[in-house]
Design an enzyme around this catalytic site. Sequence first.
Site, PDB file in Angstrom:
ATOM      1  N   SER A 117       0.939  -1.181  -0.001  1.00 40.58           N
ATOM      2  CA  SER A 117       0.001   0.110  -0.055  1.00 40.58           C
ATOM      3  C   SER A 117       0.911   1.237   0.237  1.00 40.58           C
ATOM      4  O   SER A 117       2.078   1.211   0.478  1.00 40.58           O
ATOM      5  CB  SER A 117      -0.846  -0.044   1.207  1.00 40.58           C
ATOM      6  OG  SER A 117      -1.504   1.369   1.320  1.00 40.58           O
ATOM      7  N   TYR A 141      -1.460  -0.006  10.230  1.00 38.10           N
ATOM      8  CA  TYR A 141      -1.856  -0.771   8.944  1.00 38.10           C
ATOM      9  C   TYR A 141      -0.483  -0.902   8.067  1.00 38.10           C
ATOM     10  O   TYR A 141      -0.213  -1.726   7.453  1.00 38.10           O
ATOM     11  CB  TYR A 141      -2.953  -0.303   8.387  1.00 38.10           C
ATOM     12  CG  TYR A 141      -3.311  -0.479   6.946  1.00 38.10           C
ATOM     13  CD1 TYR A 141      -3.554  -1.720   6.444  1.00 38.10           C
ATOM     14  CD2 TYR A 141      -3.047   0.416   6.125  1.00 38.10           C
ATOM     15  CE1 TYR A 141      -3.593  -2.160   5.198  1.00 38.10           C
ATOM     16  CE2 TYR A 141      -3.316   0.002   4.521  1.00 38.10           C
ATOM     17  CZ  TYR A 141      -3.710  -1.265   4.162  1.00 38.10           C
ATOM     18  OH  TYR A 141      -3.799  -1.644   2.826  1.00 38.10           O
ATOM     19  N   LYS A 145       2.306  -3.618   6.474  1.00 36.68           N
ATOM     20  CA  LYS A 145       2.615  -3.723   4.916  1.00 36.68           C
ATOM     21  C   LYS A 145       4.058  -3.628   4.752  1.00 36.68           C
ATOM     22  O   LYS A 145       4.591  -4.610   4.181  1.00 36.68           O
ATOM     23  CB  LYS A 145       1.951  -2.864   4.170  1.00 36.68           C
ATOM     24  CG  LYS A 145       0.458  -2.793   4.220  1.00 36.68           C
ATOM     25  CD  LYS A 145      -0.065  -4.256   3.209  1.00 36.68           C
ATOM     26  CE  LYS A 145      -1.460  -4.598   3.189  1.00 36.68           C
ATOM     27  NZ  LYS A 145      -1.904  -5.673   2.725  1.00 36.68           N
TER      28      LYS A 145
HETATM   29  P1  NAD Z   1     -11.072  -6.569   0.904  1.00 36.62           P
HETATM   30  O1  NAD Z   1     -11.147  -6.721   2.577  1.00 36.62           O
HETATM   31  O2  NAD Z   1     -12.170  -6.432   0.175  1.00 36.62           O
HETATM   32  O3  NAD Z   1     -10.243  -8.218   0.623  1.00 36.62           O
HETATM   33  C1  NAD Z   1      -9.810  -8.892   1.534  1.00 36.62           C
HETATM   34  C2  NAD Z   1      -9.993 -10.348   1.351  1.00 36.62           C
HETATM   35  O4  NAD Z   1      -9.311 -11.137   2.211  1.00 36.62           O
HETATM   36  C3  NAD Z   1     -11.566 -10.652   1.842  1.00 36.62           C
HETATM   37  O5  NAD Z   1     -12.288 -11.347   1.009  1.00 36.62           O
HETATM   38  C4  NAD Z   1     -11.168 -11.173   3.444  1.00 36.62           C
HETATM   39  O6  NAD Z   1     -12.341 -11.984   3.587  1.00 36.62           O
HETATM   40  C5  NAD Z   1     -10.150 -11.952   3.116  1.00 36.62           C
HETATM   41  N1  NAD Z   1      -9.387 -12.377   4.152  1.00 36.62           N
HETATM   42  C6  NAD Z   1      -8.950 -11.307   5.005  1.00 36.62           C
HETATM   43  N2  NAD Z   1      -8.027 -11.962   6.228  1.00 36.62           N
HETATM   44  C7  NAD Z   1      -7.959 -13.142   5.804  1.00 36.62           C
HETATM   45  C8  NAD Z   1      -7.465 -14.447   6.316  1.00 36.62           C
HETATM   46  N3  NAD Z   1      -6.781 -14.490   7.645  1.00 36.62           N
HETATM   47  N4  NAD Z   1      -7.646 -15.711   5.845  1.00 36.62           N
HETATM   48  C9  NAD Z   1      -8.438 -15.810   4.705  1.00 36.62           C
HETATM   49  N5  NAD Z   1      -8.855 -14.847   4.093  1.00 36.62           N
HETATM   50  C10 NAD Z   1      -8.972 -13.547   4.657  1.00 36.62           C
HETATM   51  O7  NAD Z   1      -9.907  -5.377   0.882  1.00 36.62           O
HETATM   52  P2  NAD Z   1      -9.423  -5.131  -0.629  1.00 36.62           P
HETATM   53  O8  NAD Z   1      -9.901  -3.756  -0.388  1.00 36.62           O
HETATM   54  O9  NAD Z   1      -9.697  -6.159  -1.828  1.00 36.62           O
HETATM   55  O10 NAD Z   1      -7.938  -4.981  -0.502  1.00 36.62           O
HETATM   56  C11 NAD Z   1      -7.274  -6.226  -0.834  1.00 36.62           C
HETATM   57  C12 NAD Z   1      -5.586  -6.119  -0.336  1.00 36.62           C
HETATM   58  O11 NAD Z   1      -5.286  -4.883  -0.975  1.00 36.62           O
HETATM   59  C13 NAD Z   1      -5.529  -5.926   1.019  1.00 36.62           C
HETATM   60  O12 NAD Z   1      -4.275  -6.642   1.452  1.00 36.62           O
HETATM   61  C14 NAD Z   1      -5.233  -4.359   1.375  1.00 36.62           C
HETATM   62  O13 NAD Z   1      -4.419  -3.920   2.548  1.00 36.62           O
HETATM   63  C15 NAD Z   1      -4.631  -3.879  -0.024  1.00 36.62           C
HETATM   64  N6  NAD Z   1      -4.781  -2.544  -0.303  1.00 36.62           N
HETATM   65  C16 NAD Z   1      -6.086  -2.302  -0.645  1.00 36.62           C
HETATM   66  C17 NAD Z   1      -6.404  -0.605  -1.206  1.00 36.62           C
HETATM   67  C18 NAD Z   1      -7.747  -0.364  -1.496  1.00 36.62           C
HETATM   68  O14 NAD Z   1      -7.778   1.037  -1.681  1.00 36.62           O
HETATM   69  N7  NAD Z   1      -8.692  -1.042  -1.646  1.00 36.62           N
HETATM   70  C19 NAD Z   1      -5.187  -0.009  -1.168  1.00 36.62           C
HETATM   71  C20 NAD Z   1      -3.956  -0.460  -0.891  1.00 36.62           C
HETATM   72  C21 NAD Z   1      -3.744  -1.655  -0.478  1.00 36.62           C
END
Ligand code: NAD
Length: 329
Positions: A117, A141, A145
Amino acid sequence: MKILVCGGAGYIGSHVVRALVERQYDVVVVDNFSTGHGGAVPENVTVIEGDIRDQILLKRVFEEHTIGCVMHFCANSLVGESMEQPIKYYHNNVYGTLCLLETMVEYNIKKFVFSSSAAVYGEPKILPITEETEKNPTNTYGETKLTVEKMLKWMDVAYGLKSMVFRYFNAAGAHSTGEIGEDHDPETHLIPLILQTALGLREKISIFGEDYNTPDGSCVRDYIHVLDIASAHILGMEKLMSGGDSNIYNLGDGKGFSVKEVIEKTKELTGREFKVAMAERRPGDPATLIASSEKAKQELSWSPEHSDLDNIIKTAWKWHLNHPQGYEV
Ligand code: NAD
Ligand code: UDP
């Protein structure tokens, strides 16, 4: 060889799963559905419900499926919550990733794609942000990362585990069909909150601070379409699979839009009027975050084709209009 997508039922993971399936990859998803949705994954994809911290489950997955590469989207990712519950964040984001890596090494699986991130940079002094910009997370957070990024460096040194790390800026938008999109509960991200307000599901959208050192006083962010994030993951995975070395890439569009600009653009594109209110700054928000993604463009031949703001808002609007209450499952 199959691709294991951990967190494939989440917002970004589900778009990557769909992009992989469209390119004929054989995909297996592991997800604990803590924030993900069954309805986000195509029916013909194998979904295993479970937690990445459950190594017995992971071993079963690696016994039953020949996995060539693991893509890892699982995380807790609410900045405010991470400051109140750091143990939850270290447990899932760091320990969970360690469990996954340990099991991968045991099964000799050595290709890994990781969702990092822009939060690793904190409040940058110089813009745009390149991969070399100082890393100084201002919340738990972002620290989790960065900790995983550092772990990955030593996994490569010791075990030859090759990783592609993508530092996303503000992921936004939805699949062009409107069939999958962003459905978080609680929702904290700006664009879905504005669209829910446009739909009448929220009374107002609040602008968190209008006294920042930016042209209109509200915070400026770099919005990147989720389909462009998906295409980068596939390019990165393919590079690893053809012998590429570990690397780290920013994923942004290189353009900044203020909160006020995003609200005005949404009003224009949806044709809806809604209430906008001023609010206090949200603690920890940097004034401006804009990425340089030149490295990904040059080294991965990546081009963010979906990320102009109009297309981000239009595709997200289509998803929200079709699914005002989000996924059914
Ligand atoms: P999200 O919460 O929609 O997706 C995360 C998925 O992982 C979910 O389906 C959840 O059920 C699953 N999950 C979480 N912990 C788990 C575990 N211990 N075991 C099994 N499944 C698990 O999040 P997102 O927005 O799709 O983000 C995905 C990734 O991208 C994350 O790592 C987040 O930190 C990173 N990220 C997101 C953004 C953003 O703008 N959305 C920006 C930067 C980084
Ligand atoms: N924001 C806002 N009102 C909201 C939600 C977000 O003004 O209801 C602002 C937030 O302060 C930030 C920008 O919108 O400057 C993007 O926030 P988001 O949570 O979508 O992503 P972040 O940049 O925090 O990853």
